[in-house]
Design a protein around this motif. Sequence first.
Motif, short mmCIF file in Angstrom:
data_model
loop_
_atom_site.label_atom_id
_atom_site.label_comp_id
_atom_site.label_asym_id
_atom_site.label_seq_id
_atom_site.Cartn_x
_atom_site.Cartn_y
_atom_site.Cartn_z
N GLN A 298 4.94 -3.42 9.42
CA GLN A 298 5.72 -2.66 10.39
C GLN A 298 7.15 -3.22 10.43
O GLN A 298 7.35 -4.43 10.48
N SER B 116 9.94 2.12 10.77
CA SER B 116 8.96 2.74 9.87
C SER B 116 7.84 1.76 9.56
O SER B 116 7.90 0.57 9.91
N SER B 117 6.82 2.25 8.92
CA SER B 117 5.69 1.42 8.53
C SER B 117 5.39 1.64 7.05
O SER B 117 5.58 2.74 6.52
N GLY C 155 10.59 -7.01 8.86
CA GLY C 155 9.23 -6.49 8.97
C GLY C 155 8.25 -7.57 9.38
O GLY C 155 8.56 -8.77 9.38
N PRO D 65 1.17 -6.49 11.47
CA PRO D 65 0.65 -6.44 12.84
C PRO D 65 -0.39 -7.53 13.11
O PRO D 65 -1.35 -7.70 12.37
#
Length: 429
Positions: free
Chosen positions: A242, A256-257, A344, A347
Amino acid sequence: MRMMFRVTDLRNKILFTGFIVALFRLGCHIPLPFVDFSAIQQLQDQAKLGGAVAFLDLFSGGALTSVAVFALGIMPYITASIIMQLLAVVIPKLEEWQNEGQVGQKKITQWTRYLTVALALMQSTGIIFALHQGGGFLGTGQLQGVDLIPHFDAPRVLLMVITLTAGTAMIMWLSETITQRGVGNGMSIVITVSVMSRLPAQGSQVLAGGNAFEFALMLLMGIGVIVGIVFVESGMRKIPVQFAKRVVGRRMFGGSSSYIPLKVNQSGVIPPIFASSVLYFPAMFATVIPFPWVRDFISTKLVRGDSMVYITAYAVMIVFFAYFYTAITFNPEQQADIIRKQGGFIPGIRPGPPTERYLAKVLNRLTLPGSLFLAAIAVLPLLVVAASNISGFPFGGISILIIVGVALETMKQIDSQLMMRNYEGFLRT
């Protein structure tokens, strides 16, 4: 298929690749001068036993046991590439070249070519003397008293060594030409063509030596191996990433992912090739080893495909090189640093060292089933041959693995070029 040939640029690349492949196959049938070809059949019979000689003959497309101009095949180039990759880990200058991008890669490629020629000179000299001495080709002990070069003198040896070395340099140039101007990776295409050229003869040999029922079982086993290879080669672990939102001026970036694709078989067909190359070196030097018991061990245990010592060593080396090559090609520390610099995060995992440890843990867990699968695919046909009277098994694990792997990668390249021109490709997502 119609779309593939409608695109002019892609059609020209495919036709050019086919032309280069035809040149390579022609060189595999041009005989080496001053060789007694009445004794070649004994050498070809030795390759049916498997092991080091069969492996070399496989990668040369039958040129080795035919003593052709391309007898060394692509193996010196592969070995040189392996050595350069290993040296890059311990030599800072090579590591610096790897980080320089395209300029550094050109330098590494140039030194790989020099090393290929040096290895080809040594291997061709060893093969010429082994063919003449009749002391057992590559340590196999199967050509005792047979002189394949009856008129042996210095000028002829020099010419034969230069011819074999030039043949290897020619193959190296052909493979690089395919990579630059054709479709797919040139080295992979050359290896695949060599492997596929042996399948019809090996299949007919099995059919002639047994019955139709056994041959049908072999076909079913080959289809099962292909299905298993496609299943594992397509499997991957997608690690989500992520990216945080950030505002630059009046514009918003990020948010964005994406994901990091980690394949189950991250190393591809490299571990079996590495393992076979390592097992090939004792066979190459067997004729010059002064200890008889070492030569006997190599000729009876270490180069025969039906020997349990060879099969066990082969499987262990495949697992080892799967971890080794994966560690070289995928650096968790570097990947974690790239993710952090791009804003980034994974998660549930904090950026920095925790991300590095997480990636290393996932990679190690994925490599274990992938390496065991490679070892099983490579060793299973050898066990079948050792447990039965079947020789020249046509669906060897490494053969099918190379063919399927290269076919999938080539299809992906063709598909990407078709997608750039808004055509529907081969693959579905």
